[in-house]
Design a protein around this motif. Sequence first.
Motif, mmCIF file in Angstrom:
data_model
loop_
_atom_site.group_PDB
_atom_site.id
_atom_site.type_symbol
_atom_site.label_atom_id
_atom_site.label_comp_id
_atom_site.label_asym_id
_atom_site.label_seq_id
_atom_site.Cartn_x
_atom_site.Cartn_y
_atom_site.Cartn_z
ATOM 1 N N UNK A 5 -10.258 -6.372 -8.126
ATOM 2 C CA UNK A 5 -9.579 -7.445 -8.941
ATOM 3 C C UNK A 5 -8.413 -6.186 -10.051
ATOM 4 N N UNK A 6 -8.636 -5.101 -10.860
ATOM 5 C CA UNK A 6 -7.375 -4.122 -11.032
ATOM 6 C C UNK A 6 -6.509 -4.100 -9.422
ATOM 7 N N UNK A 7 -7.374 -2.858 -8.001
ATOM 8 C CA UNK A 7 -6.830 -2.642 -7.257
ATOM 9 C C UNK A 7 -5.677 -3.920 -7.016
ATOM 10 N N UNK A 8 -6.435 -4.860 -6.751
ATOM 11 C CA UNK A 8 -5.533 -5.952 -6.358
ATOM 12 C C UNK A 8 -4.070 -6.209 -7.064
ATOM 13 N N UNK A 9 -4.360 -6.025 -7.891
ATOM 14 C CA UNK A 9 -3.433 -6.477 -9.296
ATOM 15 C C UNK A 9 -1.987 -5.082 -9.262
ATOM 16 N N UNK A 10 -2.803 -3.706 -9.204
ATOM 17 C CA UNK A 10 -2.087 -2.728 -9.317
ATOM 18 C C UNK A 10 -0.998 -2.816 -7.791
ATOM 19 N N UNK A 11 -1.107 -3.464 -7.072
ATOM 20 C CA UNK A 11 -0.630 -3.884 -5.370
ATOM 21 C C UNK A 11 0.660 -4.601 -6.341
ATOM 22 N N UNK A 12 -0.010 -5.800 -6.420
ATOM 23 C CA UNK A 12 1.413 -7.176 -7.359
ATOM 24 C C UNK A 12 1.831 -5.749 -7.819
ATOM 25 N N UNK A 13 1.445 -5.856 -8.751
ATOM 26 C CA UNK A 13 2.636 -5.117 -10.251
ATOM 27 C C UNK A 13 3.068 -3.987 -8.930
ATOM 28 N N UNK A 14 2.688 -3.252 -7.990
ATOM 29 C CA UNK A 14 3.839 -2.390 -7.076
ATOM 30 C C UNK A 14 5.271 -2.982 -6.588
ATOM 31 N N UNK A 15 4.497 -3.996 -6.385
ATOM 32 C CA UNK A 15 5.405 -4.605 -4.840
ATOM 33 C C UNK A 15 6.760 -5.152 -6.233
#
Length: 456
Positions: free
Chosen positions: A302-312
């Motif tokens: 979940x943290x990995x997916x959140x980081x990707x969304x934050x980067x986008x």
Amino acid sequence: MTFRDLWRMCLNNLKRRKSRTILTVLGVMIGCMSIVVMVSIGVAMDASQKKMLESMGDLRMITIYPNYDPTSQTKLDEAALDSIKAIPGVQAASGKFEIQDYPITISTGSNGRYEAMYAPLVGIDFSELEGFGYELKDGTLPIPGAQKQALAGERFAYNFKDTARPDGSNTIDYYSMLYDENGNMNEDNLPDPYFDPLNAKVDLSIAVDEQNKFKETVTVTGRLKENYMIGYETGEGLLIDMNEMKTLWKDANRKAGKPSTTFNYSGAMVKADAIENVSDIEKQIQGLGFQTNSMESMRESMEESTRMIQMVLGGIGAVSLLVAAIGITNTMIMSITERTREIGIMKALGCFTKNIRALFLMEAGMIGLIGGVAGLALSFVLSMVMNSFANAQAPAQSFGEQVLFLFGIEGTPLSVIPWWLALFALLFSVLIGVVSGYYPASKAVKVPALEAIRHE
């Protein structure tokens, strides 16, 4: 030239070209606002996910299962538990044991009138109760070293039937009354169980065979809050100290005529001292040959997916700020072209090159600062509007709660702007301004004084 002189000239130059300054500041403001709002959405998602995981249980808990391979020599025994306790970062560790070889009947009341339909009997090290975070609904924890004491799960007493009543009317339908017609939990109007579990004398009847049974009586000192991350027994079971559980098991084996066998735990649980250590502890336990389960894999994904969304989202906002940087550069280049004669006069009067460069960098930095402050203020306004819509279905009950809702501290926020994001946005806006103004400032100091004076 002193800093005060440069500051005064910087403000005067920005005021002289108000329209151009306002438009350039507007670009920075929009860029700063875009980054802050976009990243704040990702921060809110991360906070919501963490809150959801925490509601599911303690993120530091690790459940250990024995090695079920019959050919494996790895056993979950005392030696294995000592090895697990020695792993760095382990705050608490305890084995668990349930008697599987013999049926156990749990009853209470006069002549065992109330009999449990389902109530798992689990042994655990009572000295580790506080370390694992067992919480009491009511009552007290067992006295250290005391014998024949037990802890009941939160719904333990509702799993009994009254053997003095006819079938069909001898149980309490707890689950149908726990929730109302809207699906909301309704614990206030629940009927009382057949007996008060606190201080109740509970009989544990172990059937070695059809003719050979023996009984142990324990006193319930407290009722636990349900927490499935610690164990399902906190809901409907009965907990006794591990030493007493071992004694019951050995007595049952002796009465059954079985030879003395090595005691192995049916499971174990570990609590890490920090969330960051859970993954490493799990790997070391798995290296000992045991299977584990925790919230760590879910948390990491979940943290990995959140980081990707934050980067986008941050990248989308960065595009706006890049456009603003181009606008600052264009503004400063135009300003240099218009002020070529002024630059020449400054040089003729003996102004140092570094002062001229500092003046243009200060003007560019000031545009970035003003745009950053305005963008940050607008970001907070948009964030509060978004959070207001997000919590419209569950409005605040007080002004203080409303403020917490708007800033995303409570409720279900769509946008959360932490202090580090606000500070980063402000500093980044100033940095963008200074970097964008560096080329025009360097160009300005290279203009020859005589040529600049003659420039029309």
